[in-house]
Design a protein around this motif. Structure first.
Motif, PDB file in Angstrom:
ATOM      1  N   GLY A   1       0.760  -1.330   0.083  1.00 22.80           N
ATOM      2  CA  GLY A   1       0.015   0.174   0.043  1.00 22.80           C
ATOM      3  C   GLY A   1       0.951   1.040  -0.264  1.00 22.80           C
ATOM      4  N   ALA A   2       0.145   2.264  -0.147  1.00 23.37           N
ATOM      5  CA  ALA A   2       0.769   3.680  -0.213  1.00 23.37           C
ATOM      6  C   ALA A   2       1.576   3.899   1.057  1.00 23.37           C
ATOM      7  CB  ALA A   2      -0.353   4.808  -0.460  1.00 23.37           C
ATOM      8  N   ASP A   3       1.342   3.328   2.188  1.00 20.38           N
ATOM      9  CA  ASP A   3       1.878   3.685   3.515  1.00 20.38           C
ATOM     10  C   ASP A   3       3.272   3.188   3.473  1.00 20.38           C
ATOM     11  OD1 ASP A   3       0.791   0.999   3.287  1.00 20.38           O
ATOM     12  OD2 ASP A   3       0.662   1.040   5.637  1.00 20.38           O
ATOM     13  N   SER A   4       3.631   2.343   2.619  1.00 21.06           N
ATOM     14  CA  SER A   4       5.098   1.801   2.627  1.00 21.06           C
ATOM     15  C   SER A   4       5.988   2.834   1.611  1.00 21.06           C
ATOM     16  CB  SER A   4       4.947   0.404   1.796  1.00 21.06           C
ATOM     17  OG  SER A   4       6.192  -0.233   1.949  1.00 21.06           O
ATOM     18  N   SER A   5       7.008   3.195   2.447  1.00 21.18           N
ATOM     19  CA  SER A   5       7.868   4.095   1.896  1.00 21.18           C
ATOM     20  C   SER A   5       8.777   3.526   0.553  1.00 21.18           C
ATOM     21  CB  SER A   5       8.826   4.794   2.579  1.00 21.18           C
ATOM     22  OG  SER A   5       9.874   3.851   3.314  1.00 21.18           O
ATOM     23  N   LEU A   6       9.306   4.087  -0.066  1.00 18.23           N
ATOM     24  CA  LEU A   6      10.115   3.575  -1.257  1.00 18.23           C
ATOM     25  C   LEU A   6      11.229   2.686  -0.889  1.00 18.23           C
ATOM     26  CD1 LEU A   6      11.213   3.240  -4.227  1.00 18.23           C
ATOM     27  CD2 LEU A   6      12.338   5.321  -3.843  1.00 18.23           C
ATOM     28  N   THR A   7      12.041   3.315   0.395  1.00 18.76           N
ATOM     29  CA  THR A   7      12.910   2.415   0.923  1.00 18.76           C
ATOM     30  C   THR A   7      12.417   1.160   1.618  1.00 18.76           C
ATOM     31  OG1 THR A   7      13.997   4.375   1.540  1.00 18.76           O
ATOM     32  CG2 THR A   7      14.729   2.574   3.006  1.00 18.76           C
ATOM     33  N   ASP A   8      11.348   1.202   2.309  1.00 19.13           N
ATOM     34  CA  ASP A   8      10.794  -0.146   2.961  1.00 19.13           C
ATOM     35  C   ASP A   8      10.187  -1.004   1.800  1.00 19.13           C
ATOM     36  OD1 ASP A   8      10.920   1.138   5.348  1.00 19.13           O
ATOM     37  OD2 ASP A   8       8.940   2.151   5.699  1.00 19.13           O
TER      38      ASP A   8
ATOM     39  N   ARG B   1      14.609  -8.630   0.631  1.00 17.35           N
ATOM     40  CA  ARG B   1      14.430  -9.630   1.859  1.00 17.35           C
ATOM     41  C   ARG B   1      13.345 -10.787   1.423  1.00 17.35           C
ATOM     42  NH1 ARG B   1      12.598  -6.579   5.252  1.00 17.35           N
ATOM     43  NH2 ARG B   1      10.447  -7.110   5.156  1.00 17.35           N
ATOM     44  N   GLU B   2      12.242 -10.498   1.145  1.00 19.72           N
ATOM     45  CA  GLU B   2      11.257 -11.560   0.650  1.00 19.72           C
ATOM     46  C   GLU B   2      11.817 -12.397  -0.652  1.00 19.72           C
ATOM     47  OE1 GLU B   2       7.380  -9.413   2.586  1.00 19.72           O
ATOM     48  OE2 GLU B   2       7.392  -9.833   0.415  1.00 19.72           O
ATOM     49  N   THR B   3      12.567 -11.871  -1.353  1.00 18.49           N
ATOM     50  CA  THR B   3      12.705 -12.577  -2.634  1.00 18.49           C
ATOM     51  C   THR B   3      14.258 -13.190  -2.400  1.00 18.49           C
ATOM     52  OG1 THR B   3      14.155 -10.643  -3.701  1.00 18.49           O
ATOM     53  CG2 THR B   3      11.511 -10.875  -4.169  1.00 18.49           C
ATOM     54  N   GLY B   4      15.026 -12.811  -1.519  1.00 19.68           N
ATOM     55  CA  GLY B   4      16.316 -13.438  -1.184  1.00 19.68           C
ATOM     56  C   GLY B   4      17.410 -12.854  -1.957  1.00 19.68           C
TER      57      GLY B   4
END
Length: 186
Positions: A153-160, A167-170
């Motif tokens: 969602g829009a609440d996730s910053s670009l960096t996050d 992390r999730e893709t390895g």
């Protein structure tokens, strides 16, 4: 296609949702050995094609992604990639890839989309792509079937967002493909 160590990442969303910025951020974090396959580049620049059903760019995106994966590169495909037009091609890539594959959908509300679009520095592009076009193109939650996408969602910053995908893709621990330098600017 690809290998057990290659990563295939798909980043989708509406215009001005941040897809290109996320892809660039992933490449910056990873370095060489990661191919960014941008829908806009292949469709608008290479082919100068409109986004139409069964457009030539669909096969070109598929071909470029497969080639890069088979050459040992990790791949990030980014674009609006309308589910109705691009879904079968993406499903084929996901099904054929032997390594880790993950899909992300940037779910940005229309008002935020308009704000992000207006902040783009390219004045010529802003004059060409207006609020009317953005509203016409906007598809709320145009998700791929079978729940294959993680919605951000829009609440996730670009960096996050970049850190999460790494992390999730390895990718944060993935090997650099042979023959590619790990330095970003060489």
């Amino acid at each position: 296609m690809g290998s057990e160590v290659t990563r295939l990442v798909v980043v989708r969303g509406n215009s001005a949702s941040g897809k290109s910025s996320v892809a660039a951020g992933i490449r910056d974090r990873f370095g060489r050995g990661l191919a960014v396959v941008g829908q806009d580049n292949l469709r608008r620049v290479v082919l100068r094609e409109r986004d139409v059903p069964d457009g030539a760019n669909i096969g070109l995106i598929d071909t470029v992604a497969r080639y890069a994966l088979d050459a040992g590169f990790h791949v990030v495909i980014e674009g609006i990639l309308n589910a109705g037009r691009y879904g079968d091609m993406l499903a084929g890539l996901l099904g054929d890839h032997r390594g880790v594959s993950r899909c992300y959908y940037l779910d940005i509300p229309i008002e935020e989309t308009l704000d992000r679009h207006s902040s783009k520095p390219d004045r010529e592009y802003l004059a060409h792509v207006t609020e009317r076009e953005l509203r016409d193109w906007y598809r709320e939650r145009d998700l791929l079937p079978e729940g294959v996408e993680t919605v951000i969602g829009a609440d996730s910053s670009l960096t996050d967002t970049v850190e999460r995908i790494m992390r999730e893709t390895g990718l944060e621990k993935a090997p650099t493909p042979p023959g590619t330098a790990s330095h970003r600017f060489t």
